[in-house]
Design an enzyme around this catalytic site. Structure first.
Site, mmCIF file in Angstrom:
data_model
loop_
_atom_site.group_PDB
_atom_site.id
_atom_site.type_symbol
_atom_site.label_atom_id
_atom_site.label_comp_id
_atom_site.label_asym_id
_atom_site.label_seq_id
_atom_site.Cartn_x
_atom_site.Cartn_y
_atom_site.Cartn_z
ATOM 1 N N GLY A 78 1.055 -1.669 -0.110
ATOM 2 C CA GLY A 78 0.170 0.426 -0.140
ATOM 3 C C GLY A 78 0.832 0.924 0.448
ATOM 4 O O GLY A 78 1.767 1.496 -1.146
ATOM 5 N N TYR B 246 3.728 5.483 22.830
ATOM 6 C CA TYR B 246 4.882 5.231 22.272
ATOM 7 C C TYR B 246 6.605 6.228 22.980
ATOM 8 O O TYR B 246 6.911 6.709 23.718
ATOM 9 C CB TYR B 246 4.193 6.366 21.182
ATOM 10 C CG TYR B 246 4.168 6.076 19.680
ATOM 11 C CD1 TYR B 246 3.729 5.360 18.968
ATOM 12 C CD2 TYR B 246 5.830 6.515 19.018
ATOM 13 C CE1 TYR B 246 4.082 5.591 18.085
ATOM 14 C CE2 TYR B 246 5.898 6.603 17.554
ATOM 15 C CZ TYR B 246 5.373 6.193 17.313
ATOM 16 O OH TYR B 246 5.765 5.528 16.117
ATOM 17 N N SER C 30 -4.464 3.181 13.606
ATOM 18 C CA SER C 30 -5.162 3.486 15.016
ATOM 19 C C SER C 30 -5.224 5.552 14.591
ATOM 20 O O SER C 30 -3.382 5.637 14.120
ATOM 21 C CB SER C 30 -4.400 4.016 16.419
ATOM 22 O OG SER C 30 -5.189 4.538 17.186
ATOM 23 N N PHE D 30 1.749 9.308 3.916
ATOM 24 C CA PHE D 30 2.141 8.516 3.091
ATOM 25 C C PHE D 30 0.935 6.601 2.791
ATOM 26 O O PHE D 30 1.223 5.975 1.849
ATOM 27 C CB PHE D 30 3.667 8.009 3.459
ATOM 28 C CG PHE D 30 4.516 9.078 3.373
ATOM 29 C CD1 PHE D 30 4.742 10.059 2.196
ATOM 30 C CD2 PHE D 30 5.068 9.577 4.590
ATOM 31 C CE1 PHE D 30 5.167 11.438 2.229
ATOM 32 C CE2 PHE D 30 5.651 10.650 4.402
ATOM 33 C CZ PHE D 30 6.028 11.371 3.142
ATOM 34 N N ARG E 290 14.494 11.669 11.497
ATOM 35 C CA ARG E 290 15.871 9.682 11.735
ATOM 36 C C ARG E 290 16.646 9.872 10.627
ATOM 37 O O ARG E 290 18.041 9.271 10.911
ATOM 38 C CB ARG E 290 14.979 9.138 11.809
ATOM 39 C CG ARG E 290 16.067 7.306 11.654
ATOM 40 C CD ARG E 290 15.335 6.074 12.115
ATOM 41 N NE ARG E 290 14.148 5.737 10.178
ATOM 42 C CZ ARG E 290 13.429 4.435 10.537
ATOM 43 N NH1 ARG E 290 13.533 3.872 11.818
ATOM 44 N NH2 ARG E 290 13.397 4.311 9.424
ATOM 45 N N SER F 192 5.114 0.450 6.919
ATOM 46 C CA SER F 192 5.716 -0.126 7.903
ATOM 47 C C SER F 192 6.324 -0.884 8.845
ATOM 48 O O SER F 192 7.748 -0.110 7.850
ATOM 49 C CB SER F 192 5.281 -2.165 6.849
ATOM 50 O OG SER F 192 5.582 -2.513 8.049
ATOM 51 N N GLU G 22 -2.936 -8.507 8.269
ATOM 52 C CA GLU G 22 -1.513 -7.834 7.363
ATOM 53 C C GLU G 22 -1.589 -8.876 6.150
ATOM 54 O O GLU G 22 -0.209 -9.234 6.066
ATOM 55 C CB GLU G 22 -0.540 -8.151 8.403
ATOM 56 C CG GLU G 22 -0.230 -7.137 9.967
ATOM 57 C CD GLU G 22 0.497 -7.383 11.355
ATOM 58 O OE1 GLU G 22 1.466 -8.746 10.671
ATOM 59 O OE2 GLU G 22 0.400 -7.769 11.788
#
Lengths: 578, 677
Positions: free
Chosen positions: A156, A498, A239, A227, A435, A160, A288
């Protein structure tokens, strides 16, 4: 034969996060800036970032670790000729160009991006990519795949973070990446029932933009929404930030259409709730990509809210902040979004403040800081901030806002303005870009999440951070790692937490391996402290080993029997989850 | 090829034993000691008591006022839950139960005050300088502790041989500017009004000796301890052995408090808990002859202030040195790794009290034993301990020259078994022996070149029984020194006994002895095989035995070692045998536990007076209790409503059979696993 129907691969980075034009860099003066025009931070200079970066990680802007520029060597495609022949006859576009295949061979786990930057070879990549244009194209592809026994991996948005897109190295069949990006239309909007029927390949931001044009929204805003795709959300039980108003993906979908090797799964009606045995949607949600391809989804829509307001509250410490969020959840008055950042993240957020031109603003900022730290006695190394987003009609937003601030006050919270709140949410979208900056300077970083009952939130956060610090030390990380967490969602019975985790890897032979061992230990710690395996990222292949422990072997068996019935030949062979 | 397999496993066995010994054996890296009295002798005690004291606490928390602590405990979810539960069960209003809880807490809680600590710092400096030559502490251990206190909640677990122990502990921590501990103390101290309150103000908190079914008491107590631990307000100190060991052997650990301090880790309330084993070794124990009398049934004097004052007499004597060794902090987290699955705590609210799961219980039990063994490992042994072991095997006396010679020999043996021996450097052996005898002149004397035990001079004429008891007092006092070295020799000694009696069933006999003696000695549950292997390894290492293939045989030079070991355990074997004989021959059906001790004692006295028994140690109530506990555990005796029912029948044990013969019987019946053959 080359036909890359996706415009994405041109405007997206191939070895990092997001748009090619948007990235952080240290300019010639050593100041950080964010390039491009797409974000509120774009084009701005961020004067404190360098100090923060160097102090937090012990890194230096003089020690660069730029990506190796050679594109990685790609294993040759092993094509199933009969499948290719039949596919050609359908007219569905496909490609086996190396670039197209590598682009779809990975998600955004640290080890995947690191490998791309270092020019390391992926052990296995898809042998070809197909771009179905609609549901019936998918039906044809799945039929051909069954006929010729090729392995299909749905793709998609590619966001991931669970190694879900990695091709199983042991797969000997031809692997076909089924890219849903061309199935990106809103097929109809039903204003009477407030639902929209949408093709599952649509990307989050496009879905919102298109619905907005008609005066609606879904309100589903996962951090990856720029994205990630609708089908991906369904497949991972995504979520959204504003779930308090709109719900999570499982609350939003009314109907799902899935193409499996056994045929198409659909329901007979769109009743808002049914008592017809276990909800078959729940076999699909979170599957998944192991059962089939989600092609079309009917989901709830809402009129665009009249009024939106950001807000923020400063608390003297994390404990007070968590207690406040718990109370807000108890009174069921959570705003569309409420998040609590710990002190490390608060400081990080501050490092991202753009240069302020006016002396006056500087002065006001100084005053605020004085008020909070000196007058109210908050320790700058303890204080934390909650960011808020209210939505609705103006009057009710203001009322709601007051209610939340009143609760906050009983926990020692001080309102800290809209600006701080908004900045918190910007951070969410740019963090992944940061990052990439870190990786330019020997810093690796990753995030992971969990959900946990309220009474264990503090213990879990403390123990996981401590575990990370310890593991880093034991594994020879020579600099103090950054461990930071935030409570990002509140529920009646618990919260979603998180974590960010980053360290300077200079002196380490295999930083990715070190990182993975530390993350592994952190996950064990989470599970030992009553946290779940995942709140919304999913399991993929990264966390498979804990599935039995998480849902019992009987539970795994139940899922396996569904898989065995729906896909007996393992056509959807990405080997996620089970 | 079973033969080859055995050889192979022997080979692996040796490697394994070597590795485990290295892990456990701290010999290679034991720290040196510093005498903390030296500075006290050279500078002002008053200044010392009044100096600035600013210890660092866990993660820099600020210390918590006693009252605030009580409030936290009373308002905790844990306690509130139990209060409501008790209220529902009893029908009393929650307020009343709450008030009860508050009273319990009041009775329990410490009221640590720095002024009282300073008072003790001053008074103890004076007392220690009079009583002791040196108080030696391993400073590296102190540094490790300082580090540990800042990183994790710390639990101090000292050995317990004397009333001095906890004052001494606090004194040392004060000296090194470390956080003062709160100490779990038995309620019996509270009998001494003034002293009790003084101790309370120096950090003691008081717990009732037994409160088995009292839910509320347990809840208040455990929450009080956990609150201090979780917040890191102070290190928690308690004695794993539960009470002072009257015999100087380590006692079987009690698990209650250890369970309490470990639970916060399992529940994720703290990241880790560090357990610090501390070995306190006294060259001479203040309570030495008091303990012997107590063991012989002269009732323990009730702790009273005046009684303590009478102890002033003690102040005029020389008690040698004290060695305090702070062991390596043991991380509960690392210990539990792979043994306890913490996520089993996920499905139950953490504030609701719950019996620990089996997995947890056996972990805590195991941990307790490991810690006590670590305490044993770092106990400092004086030459006198070796001399006492030899004298007890020669009750009729020994030539001084022979004693000296054998002490030197035993020293070599002890050192090769990793004993922590404090043997004076550069002193001639004769000097070491004579100064040991001088310090312990109350126990042994030299006359005409012969060394023998001193028997207390009675005032006026004595009955034969009184004379016997006087002799027993000196034997038991002496035994309390021999006992200090037992942990070093125990395993090879059991093997030596097994070889002597049952040379073709060595492992089975060893295993039987191991099982039988596990109330008397610290033998970690489940370690039989490992201990056997250790015993083999040690005896082979010192050349006493050889292990050609699967056999164990004595070497030409093994005789002295093996016969010393046999003599070392002889009193225990005889003692257990006497108990068995008593149960077979004399005990009536329906013997109560209360009657048991005096009855077995008078049975033994009769035997000794009749000249049929030469073992005085069987008069020790400690040995009697341990023997009974062992027989109960091994199901030779059963308890029915507090009454003993003997199952030892004549075929299993008859007076002429030694206990070892019982072992043989048991082995034949196949009750123990076959290891060799």
């Amino acid at each position: 034969m080359h036909h890359d129907a996706s415009p994405w691969s041109e405007i997206m980075k191939w070895n990092g996060w997001g748009y090619s034009d948007s990235k952080f860099l240290f300019n010639k003066k050593g100041q950080a800036e964010f390039t491009g025009k797409r974000y509120r931070l774009s084009g701005m200079v961020l004067p404190s970032l360098q100090d923060w970066f160097e102090n937090t990680f012990g890194a230096s802007v003089n020690h660069k670790s730029p990506p190796a520029l050679n594109a990685s060597a790609v294993p040759p495609a092993s094509l199933n000729e009969a499948f290719v022949e039949d596919l050609k006859a359908t007219g569905i576009p496909f490609s086996h160009e190396a670039e197209d295949r590598v682009f779809r061979a990975h998600g955004h786990c640290l080890h995947e991006i690191f490998a791309l930057r270092e020019g390391k070879k992926f052990e296995r990549v898809p042998d070809m990519v197909v771009w179905p244009n609609c549901h019936s194209d998918v039906v044809k592809i799945v039929e051909l795949a069954c006929k010729h026994n090729v392995c299909l991996i749905p793709y998609g948005g590619g966001t991931s973070v669970t190694s879900a897109l990695e091709c199983p190295p042991e797969e000997t069949r031809c692997i076909v990446s089924l890219d849903t990006s061309q199935m990106n239309r809103i097929l109809w909007i039903d204003e009477k029932n407030l639902v929209a029927h949408v093709e599952a390949g649509i990307i989050g931001q496009d879905l919102e933009r298109l619905l907005n044009e008609s005066g609606y929204c879904t309100g589903h805003e996962p951090d990856s929404m720029e994205f990630s795709s609708l089908g991906g959300w369904v497949a991972t039980r995504a979520s959204g930030m504003k779930k308090n108003v709109y719900g999570n993906i499982e609350d939003l979908v009314i109907h799902i259409k899935v193409v499996t090797p056994r045929g198409v799964i659909e329901k007979s009606c769109q009743g808002p709730r049914m008592s017809t045995g276990p909800d078959i949607h729940h076999f699909i949600l979170g599957s998944e990509g192991t059962l089939g391809v989600v092609t079309e989804v009917t989901m709830k829509i809402r009129p665009i809210p009249e009024y939106q307001k950001y807000g923020s509250v400063v608390f003297p410490n994390f404990e007070a902040g968590v207690a406040c969020l718990r109370e807000v959840a108890k009174q069921r008055c959570a705003p569309a979004s409420i998040r609590l950042m710990d002190n490390e993240q608060f400081q990080f957020g501050h490092a991202l403040k753009p240069q302020v031109s006016s002396i006056f603003t500087n002065f006001v900022e100084g005053l605020k800081k004085f008020y909070i730290t000196k007058f109210k006695g908050f320790d700058p190394h303890q204080l934390v901030v909650a960011t808020l987003l209210f939505e609705g009609d103006r009057e009710r937003v203001l009322q709601h806002e007051k209610q939340v601030y009143d609760i906050a006050a009983t926990f020692g919270g001080l309102a800290a303005g809209e600006d701080n709140g908004q900045r918190g949410y910007i951070l969410t979208f740019v963090i992944a870009y940061l990052r990439d900056l870190g990786m330019d300077y020997y810093v690796v970083a990753e995030s992971f999440e969990t959900s946990v009952p309220w009474d264990r939130v503090l213990d879990l956060c403390r123990n996981v951070k401590e575990r990370i610090n310890r593991e880093c030390k034991e594994r020879g990380v020579q600099f103090q790692p950054l461990t930071s967490c935030r409570v990002t969602q509140t529920y009646d019975a618990g919260a979603c937490v998180y974590f960010y985790f980053a360290f300077n890897y200079r002196g380490l032979a295999d930083p990715v391996h070190t990182y993975e061992r530390v993350e592994h230990a952190a996950r064990e710690e989470i599970l030992a402290n009553g946290g779940s395996l995942s709140h919304h990222h999913g399991v993929g292949k990264l966390r498979k080993e804990w599935m039995k422990e998480s849902i019992s072997s009987l539970g795994v068996g139940m899922l396996q029997s569904v898989k065995d019935y729906v896909d007996p030949d393992n056509i959807f062979g990405n080997r996620n989850l089970l | 090829h079973p033969h080859q397999a055995t050889q192979m496993s022997n080979y692996c066995l040796n490697i394994l034993v070597f590795v485990t010994l290295q892990q456990r054996d701290p010999m290679l890296k034991r720290d040196g000691f510093e005498d903390i009295l030296e500075e006290r002798r050279n500078s002002s005690d008053l200044k010392y008591a009044l100096r600035c004291y600013a210890p660092v606490l866990y993660k820099g928390v600020t210390p918590c006022k006693a009252n605030m602590l009580k409030n936290i405990v009373l308002q905790s979810d844990q306690l509130r839950y139990v209060i409501n539960q008790v209220s529902q069960e009893s029908g009393e209003a929650p307020d009343i139960i709450q008030e009860e809880a508050s009273v319990i807490l009041e009775e329990m809680a410490h009221r640590l005050q720095i002024s009282t600590v300073r008072f003790f710092a001053f008074a103890l400096s004076k007392a220690f300088k009079t009583l002791f030559q040196h108080v030696c502490v391993n400073e590296e251990g102190i540094q490790r502790l300082q580090q540990a206190i800042q990183e994790h909640p710390v639990v101090l677990l000292p050995s317990h041989r004397s009333y001095m122990d906890f004052l001494l502990m606090s004194y040392i921590l004060y000296t090194y500017d470390l956080a003062l501990p709160v100490i779990a103390a038995g309620m019996d101290f509270m009998g001494m009004k003034f002293v009790g309150e003084m101790l309370r103000m120096s950090g003691a908190f008081f717990i009732r000796r037994s409160f088995g079914g009292d839910k509320l008491y347990w809840a208040v107590f455990s929450e009080y301890v956990k609150t201090m631990l979780r917040n890191g307000f102070a290190p928690i100190e308690f004695f794993l052995e539960g009470t002072r060991s009257r015999t100087c052997k380590s006692l079987t650990p009690k698990l209650g408090l250890l369970n309490i301090v470990i639970e916060p880790f399992f529940k994720g309330e703290v990241f880790d808990v560090n357990l610090v084993p501390i070995s306190i070794s006294y060259e001479r124990i203040l309570e030495e002859s008091l303990y012997a009398r107590e063991l012989l049934g002269v009732p323990k004097p009730k702790e009273s202030t005046s009684g303590l004052l009478k102890a002033r007499r003690i102040l005029s004597e020389d008690y040698g040195s004290i060695h305090v060794y702070f062991g390596q902090p043991v991380s509960v987290r690392s210990l539990a790794q792979g043994k306890v699955n913490r996520s089993t705590y996920n499905l139950f609210p953490r504030h609701i009290p719950r019996k620990p799961m089996e997995e947890t219980q056996s972990f805590v039990n195991d941990t307790a034993y490991r810690i006590v063994r670590l305490q044993e490992d770092n106990m400092v042994l004086k030459p006198w301990v070796l001399m006492a072991s030899l004298l007890l095997q020669n009750l009729e006396g020994m030539e001084l020259s022979v004693l000296t010679e054998q002490t030197v020999w035993l020293r070599g043996l002890a050192l090769s078994y990793a004993a922590f021996l404090d043997w004076p450097d550069h002193a001639p052996t004769a000097k070491v022996v004579s100064s040991s005898l001088a310090l312990h002149r109350g126990l042994a004397c030299v006359s005409g070149g012969r060394v023998s035990l001193v028997v207390g001079e009675p005032l006026g004429p004595v009955t034969p029984e009184e004379a016997l008891f006087n002799r027993a007092v000196s034997v038991l006092s002496c035994a309390s020194y021999r006992n200090q070295v037992l942990h070093v020799f125990l395993r090879p000694a059991m093997l030596a006994v097994a070889m002597l009696h049952l040379s073709d069933e060595v492992y089975n006999c060893f295993s039987f002895l191991w099982d039988m003696f596990s109330n008397d000695f610290i033998l970690c549950p489940g370690d039989t095989v490992q201990d056997f292997e250790e015993a083999c390894y040690l005896l082979v290492k010192t050349g006493a035995v050889q292990m050609p293939q699967q056999d164990i045989v004595m070497t030409d030079i093994g005789q002295p070692t093996l016969s010393f070991f046999n003599g070392l355990l002889e009193p225990f074997l005889q003692g257990y045998q006497v108990v068995c004989r008593y149960l077979c021959e004399e005990a009536s059906e329906g013997l109560t536990e209360k009657q048991y001790i005096p009855a077995v004692r008078s049975f033994a006295v009769k035997l000794i007076l009749a000249g049929n028994l030469r073992c005085y140690e069987v008069l020790s109530s400690d040995m009697q209790k341990n023997a009974l506990a062992a027989l109960l555990r091994m199901d030779a005796v059963r308890k029915v409503k507090n009454r003993m029912i003997s199952h030892i029948n004549q075929t299993q044990i008859s007076p002429s059979l030694s206990l070892v013969a019982v072992a043989e019987d048991l082995c034949r019946d196949g009750l123990t696993p076959s290891y060799i053959r």
